[in-house]
Design an enzyme around this catalytic site. Structure first.
Site, short mmCIF file in Angstrom:
data_model
loop_
_atom_site.label_atom_id
_atom_site.label_comp_id
_atom_site.label_asym_id
_atom_site.label_seq_id
_atom_site.Cartn_x
_atom_site.Cartn_y
_atom_site.Cartn_z
N PRO A 11 0.79 -1.23 0.00
CA PRO A 11 0.00 0.00 0.00
C PRO A 11 0.83 1.28 0.00
O PRO A 11 1.87 1.35 0.63
CB PRO A 11 -0.81 -0.11 1.30
CG PRO A 11 -0.05 -1.06 2.16
CD PRO A 11 0.59 -2.03 1.21
N ASN A 12 0.32 2.23 -0.74
CA ASN A 12 0.84 3.60 -0.84
C ASN A 12 2.13 3.71 -1.65
O ASN A 12 2.61 4.81 -1.89
CB ASN A 12 1.03 4.23 0.55
CG ASN A 12 -0.27 4.34 1.30
OD1 ASN A 12 -1.23 4.89 0.76
ND2 ASN A 12 -0.34 3.81 2.51
N ARG A 19 5.16 11.15 -2.63
CA ARG A 19 4.94 10.86 -1.21
C ARG A 19 6.23 11.03 -0.41
O ARG A 19 7.19 10.27 -0.61
CB ARG A 19 4.47 9.41 -1.10
CG ARG A 19 4.28 8.90 0.28
CD ARG A 19 4.10 7.40 0.26
NE ARG A 19 3.89 6.92 1.60
CZ ARG A 19 4.13 5.68 2.01
NH1 ARG A 19 4.60 4.78 1.15
NH2 ARG A 19 3.93 5.34 3.25
N TYR A 24 11.33 8.72 1.23
CA TYR A 24 11.27 7.59 0.29
C TYR A 24 12.00 7.84 -1.04
O TYR A 24 12.07 6.95 -1.87
CB TYR A 24 9.80 7.25 0.01
CG TYR A 24 9.06 6.82 1.27
CD1 TYR A 24 9.48 5.70 1.99
CD2 TYR A 24 7.97 7.54 1.75
CE1 TYR A 24 8.83 5.31 3.14
CE2 TYR A 24 7.30 7.15 2.90
CZ TYR A 24 7.74 6.04 3.60
OH TYR A 24 7.09 5.65 4.74
N ASN A 75 8.18 -5.37 -1.01
CA ASN A 75 8.09 -4.22 -0.12
C ASN A 75 6.64 -4.19 0.35
O ASN A 75 5.75 -3.76 -0.40
CB ASN A 75 8.47 -2.91 -0.82
CG ASN A 75 8.42 -1.74 0.16
OD1 ASN A 75 7.85 -1.85 1.25
ND2 ASN A 75 9.00 -0.62 -0.22
N ALA A 78 3.21 -0.62 4.83
CA ALA A 78 2.78 -0.67 6.23
C ALA A 78 2.28 -2.05 6.65
O ALA A 78 2.35 -2.41 7.83
CB ALA A 78 1.69 0.38 6.46
N ASP A 88 1.82 -15.47 7.01
CA ASP A 88 1.39 -16.85 6.74
C ASP A 88 1.54 -17.20 5.27
O ASP A 88 1.92 -18.33 4.93
CB ASP A 88 -0.08 -17.04 7.16
CG ASP A 88 -0.24 -17.18 8.67
OD1 ASP A 88 0.78 -17.35 9.36
OD2 ASP A 88 -1.39 -17.10 9.14
N GLU A 100 12.63 -9.20 1.89
CA GLU A 100 11.80 -8.06 2.31
C GLU A 100 12.62 -6.79 2.09
O GLU A 100 13.79 -6.72 2.50
CB GLU A 100 11.45 -8.18 3.80
CG GLU A 100 10.61 -7.01 4.30
CD GLU A 100 10.31 -7.09 5.80
OE1 GLU A 100 10.87 -7.95 6.49
OE2 GLU A 100 9.51 -6.25 6.27
N HIS A 102 12.56 -2.45 2.32
CA HIS A 102 11.96 -1.15 2.66
C HIS A 102 12.90 -0.07 2.16
O HIS A 102 14.12 -0.17 2.36
CB HIS A 102 11.76 -0.99 4.17
CG HIS A 102 10.78 -1.98 4.73
ND1 HIS A 102 9.42 -1.78 4.66
CD2 HIS A 102 10.96 -3.17 5.33
CE1 HIS A 102 8.80 -2.83 5.22
NE2 HIS A 102 9.72 -3.69 5.63
N ARG A 109 13.21 4.87 12.48
CA ARG A 109 11.99 5.68 12.42
C ARG A 109 11.13 5.42 13.66
O ARG A 109 11.63 5.01 14.69
CB ARG A 109 11.26 5.39 11.10
CG ARG A 109 12.13 5.71 9.87
CD ARG A 109 11.39 5.50 8.58
NE ARG A 109 10.21 6.38 8.49
CZ ARG A 109 9.21 6.21 7.62
NH1 ARG A 109 9.27 5.19 6.76
NH2 ARG A 109 8.19 7.04 7.60
#
Ligand code: DQA
Length: 157
Positions: A11-12, A19, A24, A75, A78, A88, A100, A102, A109
């Site tokens: 999301p986002n 943003r 970012y 990524n 949130a 899962d 993973e 980010h 943060r």
């Protein structure tokens, strides 16, 4: 056989570029997609790059990767901090390599970003290197799959 790596964005992340660029970076998700495809060419792997704001869609795509891809870069945005469903789903496709990513250093943060539900089931985590983290993750997954430059393959043995 050509390996396919799914690059899944949560999301986002469709708002990248506009943003909070101080956190970012200034690249849009389309530009990161182009960078990932070009890294894929260098590594000799296919890139399937996607984004959704919906948790269930992300779960569907992880399951799809389990059936048709060789590795995943995710990524989770949130949802990485909250989603047992994503945790899962990734467990369900093990032992497929999963990185993973980010863009920001989540550990530097707010405290609510320090925990990730994905890290315990991921092969590895890259955060804080901006969009270059996607490229680092693709190299790491490709070397796990035995693709890419020999030196990288050696480095992760
Ligand atoms: C993020 C970090 C998350 O905490 C945040 O919710 C995002 C982006 C990153 O790439 O730095 O949406 O995943």
């Amino acid at each position: 056989m050509t390996h396919t790596i799914f690059v899944i964005n949560g999301p986002n992340l469709n708002m990248l570029g506009k943003r909070e660029p101080g956190i970012y970076g200034g690249k849009t998700l389309d530009e990161i997609d182009v960078d990932c495809r070009s890294a894929g060419k260098t590594l000799g792997v296919e890139i399937d790059f996607r984004q959704s704001n919906h948790e269930g869609v992300l779960v569907d795509w992880i399951q799809e990767a389990g059936g048709s891809a060789s590795g995943v870069v995710i990524n989770p945005g949130a949802y990485g901090h909250t989603s047992i469903a994503l945790h899962d789903a990734i467990r369900s496709i093990q032992p497929m390599p999963v990185a993973e990513v980010h863009l920001s250093n989540i550990h530097a943060r707010e405290p609510f970003r320090h925990k990730t539900m994905i890290a315990p089931v991921a092969t590895g985590v890259i955060c804080g290197f901006g969009s270059h983290g996607y490229i680092l993750a693709l190299h790491a997954i490709a070397s796990r799959l035995g693709a890419g430059p020999d030196s990288l393959r050696e480095a992760t043995r």
